[in-house]
Design a protein around this motif. Sequence first.
Motif, PDB file in Angstrom:
ATOM      1  N   LEU A 114      18.819 -11.696 -19.866  1.00 26.56           N
ATOM      2  CA  LEU A 114      19.318 -10.399 -19.394  1.00 26.56           C
ATOM      3  C   LEU A 114      20.800 -10.439 -19.026  1.00 26.56           C
ATOM      4  O   LEU A 114      21.457  -9.399 -18.984  1.00 26.56           O
ATOM      5  CB  LEU A 114      18.503  -9.936 -18.179  1.00 26.56           C
ATOM      6  N   SER A 166      12.598  -7.560 -16.256  1.00 28.03           N
ATOM      7  CA  SER A 166      12.113  -8.901 -15.954  1.00 28.03           C
ATOM      8  C   SER A 166      10.717  -8.865 -15.341  1.00 28.03           C
ATOM      9  O   SER A 166      10.172  -9.908 -14.978  1.00 28.03           O
ATOM     10  CB  SER A 166      13.074  -9.617 -14.985  1.00 28.03           C
ATOM     11  N   LYS A 194       8.832  -7.437 -19.339  1.00 31.25           N
ATOM     12  CA  LYS A 194       9.255  -8.818 -19.590  1.00 31.25           C
ATOM     13  C   LYS A 194       8.847  -9.327 -20.964  1.00 31.25           C
ATOM     14  O   LYS A 194       9.592 -10.061 -21.614  1.00 31.25           O
ATOM     15  CB  LYS A 194       8.674  -9.735 -18.513  1.00 31.25           C
ATOM     16  N   ARG A 235      14.121 -13.874 -20.290  1.00 30.34           N
ATOM     17  CA  ARG A 235      14.846 -13.017 -19.365  1.00 30.34           C
ATOM     18  C   ARG A 235      15.779 -13.822 -18.460  1.00 30.34           C
ATOM     19  O   ARG A 235      16.661 -13.326 -17.848  1.00 30.34           O
ATOM     20  CB  ARG A 235      13.864 -12.213 -18.501  1.00 30.34           C
TER      21      ARG A 235
END
Length: 261
Positions: free
Chosen positions: A59, A124, A128, A261
Motif C-alpha cells: 500500500l 488492509s 486485503k 499490503r
Amino acid sequence: MGFLSDAVDFGARLVAKTITAGPLGFSEEVLRQVAETGGKVTGLIYTKADYKGKELSGLKDLRAGDILVKYNDGSATNTTIAAIQQENPASAYWFVHAALVTDKFSNLHAVEMSGEGLVSNDLSGHNKNMEYEVFRPKNPKIGEAAARLIGDLAVHGHREKSAEYNFLGLTKLIADFDKMVTEEEFNVGYQHMLDGRHDEKYYCSQFVVWLYQGAKYRSGQPDNLWGDISVHIGPPRLAKIMKFNLPQSWEHVGYLAAGKR
C-alpha cells in the motif's frame, strides 16, 4: 480511439521493428495477432498479461486519488459480471469493479459504489485479499483535486450513505444514452451527496469516471481523461482507456496482489 486505432499503432510499431514482448510488456498472443495480419488486425484483443503491471510492494506505493480496477475475486457476483462481459470477445472481462483510494482514515481505504451505496473499505482489512491494477493521472493537479473530492465524500459516506448504486445505469453500458457530465451537473450532484440527499445513483466505474471528470473541472486543467465518450464506462473499458487509449493522461502504477499490503 478504438480497435482500429490500436491496430494502426501496433502495425506501425511492427514495421519499425520496435515491438518486443519484453520492454513494452505485450504478450506473445497480441504479437502473434499483429504478425499474422501484417499489422492490419481490426479487432485486436489484449490479453490479461497485457494489462498486468509491475507488482507493487504494498500500500505504500499507492496515494490518495489512485484508481483501482479490480480483478474477479471468484465470488458469485464477480463471476456473474465476468461471464456477462465475456460475451464481448474483446472485453477485458476479468475486470469487474473499480474504486478510488483515500487517505482520510488511519489506513488507506477504497471508496467504492457497491450494492449498499457509497462505502469506504479498508484496503488492509476488508479488501486485503482483493487484487487490483492501479492507475494515476499524470497531471498531479487533477490527482490532488480528485483526492480532495474523494476524501470529503469518504468521510461523509462513512457516517451516512450519501449515494445509491445505479443498477438501471448498467444497461447504458450497452447503449450510450448519456453524454459526459457537465461541470454544472457535477457540482450539483456532488453537493447533493454532501448534503445527504439520496437522489444520486452510480455504479462502480461510472462513479470513478464522474468523480475524475469533476476533479478535472475543479482543477481547471484541460487534460483529455476519457476521450469523446459518455460517463457510462464499464471496468474493462475503463482499464483499456487508461492503459492503451490515453496513456498520455494516465500512469499505470502497477499491480497490487491479493494479500500484499
